[in-house]
Design a protein around this motif. Structure first.
Motif, PDB file in Angstrom:
ATOM      1  N   ASP A 160       0.849  -1.191   0.000  1.00  6.84           N
ATOM      2  CA  ASP A 160       0.000   0.000   0.000  1.00  6.84           C
ATOM      3  C   ASP A 160       0.886   1.243   0.000  1.00  6.84           C
ATOM      4  N   ILE A 161       0.955   1.932  -1.153  1.00  7.13           N
ATOM      5  CA  ILE A 161       1.747   3.163  -1.249  1.00  7.13           C
ATOM      6  C   ILE A 161       0.871   4.327  -1.708  1.00  7.13           C
ATOM      7  N   ARG A 162      -0.432   4.221  -1.552  1.00 10.19           N
ATOM      8  CA  ARG A 162      -1.357   5.254  -2.025  1.00 10.19           C
ATOM      9  C   ARG A 162      -1.187   6.560  -1.246  1.00 10.19           C
ATOM     10  N   PHE A 163      -1.713   7.638  -1.813  1.00  8.99           N
ATOM     11  CA  PHE A 163      -1.662   8.970  -1.209  1.00  8.99           C
ATOM     12  C   PHE A 163      -0.228   9.386  -0.883  1.00  8.99           C
ATOM     13  N   ASN A 164       0.633   9.329  -1.900  1.00 12.53           N
ATOM     14  CA  ASN A 164       1.982   9.856  -1.808  1.00 12.53           C
ATOM     15  C   ASN A 164       2.268  10.641  -3.086  1.00 12.53           C
ATOM     16  N   PHE A 165       3.515  10.818  -3.427  1.00 11.86           N
ATOM     17  CA  PHE A 165       3.894  11.591  -4.607  1.00 11.86           C
ATOM     18  C   PHE A 165       4.837  10.795  -5.514  1.00 11.86           C
ATOM     19  N   PHE A 166       4.608   9.493  -5.595  1.00 14.24           N
ATOM     20  CA  PHE A 166       5.409   8.671  -6.493  1.00 14.24           C
ATOM     21  C   PHE A 166       5.042   9.007  -7.942  1.00 14.24           C
ATOM     22  N   THR A 167       6.036   9.007  -8.809  1.00 16.90           N
ATOM     23  CA  THR A 167       5.831   9.413 -10.196  1.00 16.90           C
ATOM     24  C   THR A 167       6.403   8.375 -11.159  1.00 16.90           C
ATOM     25  N   GLY A 168       6.108   8.615 -12.449  1.00 20.88           N
ATOM     26  CA  GLY A 168       6.679   7.769 -13.493  1.00 20.88           C
ATOM     27  C   GLY A 168       5.836   6.548 -13.783  1.00 20.88           C
ATOM     28  N   ALA A 169       6.476   5.486 -14.190  1.00 21.35           N
ATOM     29  CA  ALA A 169       5.792   4.262 -14.592  1.00 21.35           C
ATOM     30  C   ALA A 169       5.790   3.237 -13.461  1.00 21.35           C
ATOM     31  N   VAL A 170       4.769   2.414 -13.470  1.00 21.12           N
ATOM     32  CA  VAL A 170       4.698   1.287 -12.555  1.00 21.12           C
ATOM     33  C   VAL A 170       5.253   0.069 -13.289  1.00 21.12           C
ATOM     34  N   PRO A 171       6.268  -0.589 -12.764  1.00 20.39           N
ATOM     35  CA  PRO A 171       6.841  -1.741 -13.475  1.00 20.39           C
ATOM     36  C   PRO A 171       5.807  -2.844 -13.657  1.00 20.39           C
ATOM     37  N   PRO A 172       5.647  -3.360 -14.882  1.00 18.95           N
ATOM     38  CA  PRO A 172       4.629  -4.388 -15.128  1.00 18.95           C
ATOM     39  C   PRO A 172       4.783  -5.620 -14.246  1.00 18.95           C
ATOM     40  N   GLN A 173       6.007  -5.902 -13.813  1.00 22.13           N
ATOM     41  CA  GLN A 173       6.233  -7.110 -13.018  1.00 22.13           C
ATOM     42  C   GLN A 173       5.452  -7.103 -11.710  1.00 22.13           C
ATOM     43  N   ILE A 174       5.151  -5.904 -11.185  1.00 20.33           N
ATOM     44  CA  ILE A 174       4.465  -5.847  -9.896  1.00 20.33           C
ATOM     45  C   ILE A 174       3.060  -6.430  -9.991  1.00 20.33           C
ATOM     46  N   PHE A 175       2.462  -6.386 -11.182  1.00 19.57           N
ATOM     47  CA  PHE A 175       1.093  -6.878 -11.337  1.00 19.57           C
ATOM     48  C   PHE A 175       1.025  -8.401 -11.387  1.00 19.57           C
ATOM     49  N   THR A 176       2.139  -9.045 -11.666  1.00 12.30           N
ATOM     50  CA  THR A 176       2.154 -10.514 -11.704  1.00 12.30           C
ATOM     51  C   THR A 176       2.874 -11.093 -10.500  1.00 12.30           C
ATOM     52  N   GLN A 177       3.285 -10.219  -9.584  1.00 12.52           N
ATOM     53  CA  GLN A 177       3.923 -10.690  -8.362  1.00 12.52           C
ATOM     54  C   GLN A 177       2.878 -11.363  -7.485  1.00 12.52           C
ATOM     55  N   ASN A 178       3.343 -12.119  -6.515  1.00 15.49           N
ATOM     56  CA  ASN A 178       2.432 -12.901  -5.678  1.00 15.49           C
ATOM     57  C   ASN A 178       1.787 -12.030  -4.603  1.00 15.49           C
ATOM     58  N   LEU A 179       1.084 -10.982  -5.060  1.00 16.63           N
ATOM     59  CA  LEU A 179       0.413 -10.060  -4.149  1.00 16.63           C
ATOM     60  C   LEU A 179      -1.073 -10.383  -4.066  1.00 16.63           C
ATOM     61  N   GLU A 180      -1.646 -10.157  -2.907  1.00 22.14           N
ATOM     62  CA  GLU A 180      -3.089 -10.261  -2.758  1.00 22.14           C
ATOM     63  C   GLU A 180      -3.751  -8.886  -2.820  1.00 22.14           C
ATOM     64  N   ALA A 181      -3.012  -7.865  -2.400  1.00 21.51           N
ATOM     65  CA  ALA A 181      -3.554  -6.502  -2.400  1.00 21.51           C
ATOM     66  C   ALA A 181      -2.488  -5.528  -2.878  1.00 21.51           C
ATOM     67  N   LEU A 182      -2.885  -4.661  -3.821  1.00 21.42           N
ATOM     68  CA  LEU A 182      -1.986  -3.643  -4.342  1.00 21.42           C
ATOM     69  C   LEU A 182      -2.748  -2.324  -4.420  1.00 21.42           C
ATOM     70  N   PHE A 183      -2.350  -1.372  -3.592  1.00 17.04           N
ATOM     71  CA  PHE A 183      -2.982  -0.054  -3.561  1.00 17.04           C
ATOM     72  C   PHE A 183      -1.956   0.991  -3.995  1.00 17.04           C
ATOM     73  N   ILE A 184      -2.147   1.526  -5.199  1.00 18.51           N
ATOM     74  CA  ILE A 184      -1.218   2.532  -5.699  1.00 18.51           C
ATOM     75  C   ILE A 184      -1.962   3.790  -6.127  1.00 18.51           C
ATOM     76  N   ASN A 185      -3.203   3.919  -5.697  1.00 22.05           N
ATOM     77  CA  ASN A 185      -3.998   5.090  -6.079  1.00 22.05           C
ATOM     78  C   ASN A 185      -3.461   6.363  -5.433  1.00 22.05           C
ATOM     79  N   ASN A 186      -3.868   7.506  -6.003  1.00 22.67           N
ATOM     80  CA  ASN A 186      -3.516   8.833  -5.486  1.00 22.67           C
ATOM     81  C   ASN A 186      -2.007   9.056  -5.453  1.00 22.67           C
TER      82      ASN A 186
END
Length: 419
Positions: free
Chosen positions: A199-225
């Motif tokens: 969960d890294i939402r509500f910060n100021f991260f910029t640029g691209a999200v690496p595609p590998q993170i979407f196929t990682q063994n995650l159950e929850a991914l919050f990158i909004n805001n």
């Protein structure tokens, strides 16, 4: 020279010598560690015989303290160093970060590490809501070797995420949401096989999200805001994530056709406030478990696919603020019995039938600011004509009437018009 004069000179020299020796003895006495500091009223050591109030000794080094386990002794200086750079602590949390009992520090929790059931280690850090401020988390998180959970929601931490975090062998929940962190997506998180919650939402991260993170063994991914800018990667169709929020970024391009089918068990799909374009794929109908589908405030266009009627569990369906047009399908209005809020406002729809008008009357369906001639609060004729003067076509037009499920119509009492 007379004897009297000589004796006077000798006496004078003797007195001066005595004064010189006494002054040096006094200076040595004042600098002694047991002598009070007369500026502060305290001393640097123990209490003197006169009962003066003396200052407490400086914090003991880790070697001088007795810890329950050597693993706790290792993290003690790490915590104390981090404490020294805290710039804001309105709740006084760090006042408890004293002494060898680290397990009693506020926000710190101990448990047996996976590699030794008889040991005691710092296993979890929970700073949620502490409002702590610090210029960096580097040198802190990455130096807690037994940490399994790190939660720091709603603080004022700045800086970036250290690449050394990838060396933590047990970390499986990482939450730094609602801070002021910046920089690119923390690449160190890629390949962390233990990580299941990010969960890294509500910060100021910029640029691209690496595609590998979407196929990682995650159950929850919050990158909004954040300020991520890229198209949604094709490999989203291969993800195993159960909770995925991409809202309030700058994602662009179309919704991948493989995404809804891959995420058929997802209960909430949050794509709102991005820059998504293209047409809605009929595969949205495969989101059978979704209770929320929100793609509002994008640049999506085309008609509504009839497959939306397959979202039997959906309660909130938001497509407002796009470039959608055509008729609002009756099969969608009649088939979704759990709808509480269905927003199509700020689009370019031209027709609604009796079932949809019934939802309007109930306050469920919002079609304000469209191009429906006989309803109030619509766009002007000129605005609608300008939009339709530019043709917009969608691929796979045949699919918009396809319904990949058996629709269960509700027993509405439709009305023919809305006053």
């Amino acid at each position: 020279m007379s004897s009297t004069t000589a004796n006077f000179l000798v006496s004078t020299l003797y007195i001066l010598l005595l004064l010189f020796l006494l002054s040096h003895m006094s200076a040595a006495h004042v600098t002694n560690k047991d002598t009070p500091n007369f500026i502060t009223g305290h001393s640097n050591g123990h209490k003197n015989k006169g009962g003066s109030i003396l200052a407490a000794p400086p914090p003991l080094k880790a070697e001088a303290l007795v810890f329950k386990d050597q693993r706790l002794q290792v993290v003690y200086p790490v915590i104390q160093k981090f404490k020294s750079i805290i710039t804001s602590d309105p709740l006084g949390v760090t006042k408890s970060w004293v002494g060898s009992d680290i397990c009693s520090y506020k926000g710190f929790y101990c448990d047996a590490p996976p590699d030794n059931s008889s040991a005691i280690a710092l296993a979890s850090v929970d700073f949620n809501g502490f409002q702590l401020g610090a210029s960096t988390l580097d040198g802190f998180i990455d130096n807690l070797p037994d940490i399994a959970l790190f939660h720091a929601n709603s603080n004022n931490f700045t800086g970036t995420i250290s690449p050394k975090i990838s060396k933590l062998p047990y970390l499986y929940e990482f939450d730094v949401s609602n801070n002021q962190l910046s920089g690119p997506f923390p690449m160190a998180l890629l390949g962390m096989t233990t990580l299941t919650f990010l969960d890294i939402r509500f910060n100021f991260f910029t640029g691209a999200v690496p595609p590998q993170i979407f196929t990682q063994n995650l159950e929850a991914l919050f990158i909004n805001n954040n300020i991520f800018t890229q198209s949604l990667p094709d490999n989203l169709g291969s993800t195993h994530i159960l909770l995925l929020t991409l809202a309030n970024n700058k994602f662009n391009g179309p919704i991948p056709r493989s995404l809804p089918k891959a995420l058929s068990t997802l209960t909430e799909v949050l794509l709102l406030n991005n820059q998504l374009t293209g047409c809605l794929p009929y595969e949205i109908g495969f989101l059978e478990e979704a209770t929320v589908f929100d793609a509002g405030n994008n640049e999506l266009t085309g008609p509504l696919p009839f497959s939306l009627s397959c979202l039997e569990k959906v309660e909130l369906l938001n497509l407002a603020g796009n470039l959608l047009y055509g008729m609002v399908p009756e099969v969608v209005c009649a088939g979704l019995g759990n709808l509480v809020n269905f927003s199509l406002s700020d689009n370019y729809f031209t027709h609604v039938g009796p079932y949809c008008r019934f939802l309007i009357q109930r306050g469920v369906l919002d079609v304000r600011n469209n191009c429906i001639p006989d309803l109030p609060s619509q766009r002007s004729v000129i605005e609608c004509a300008t939009f339709f003067a530019r043709p917009r076509m969608c691929p796979f037009m045949w699919s918009y009437g396809f319904i990949p499920c058996k629709v269960h119509f509700q027993n509405y009492s439709p009305v023919s018009s809305i006053p």
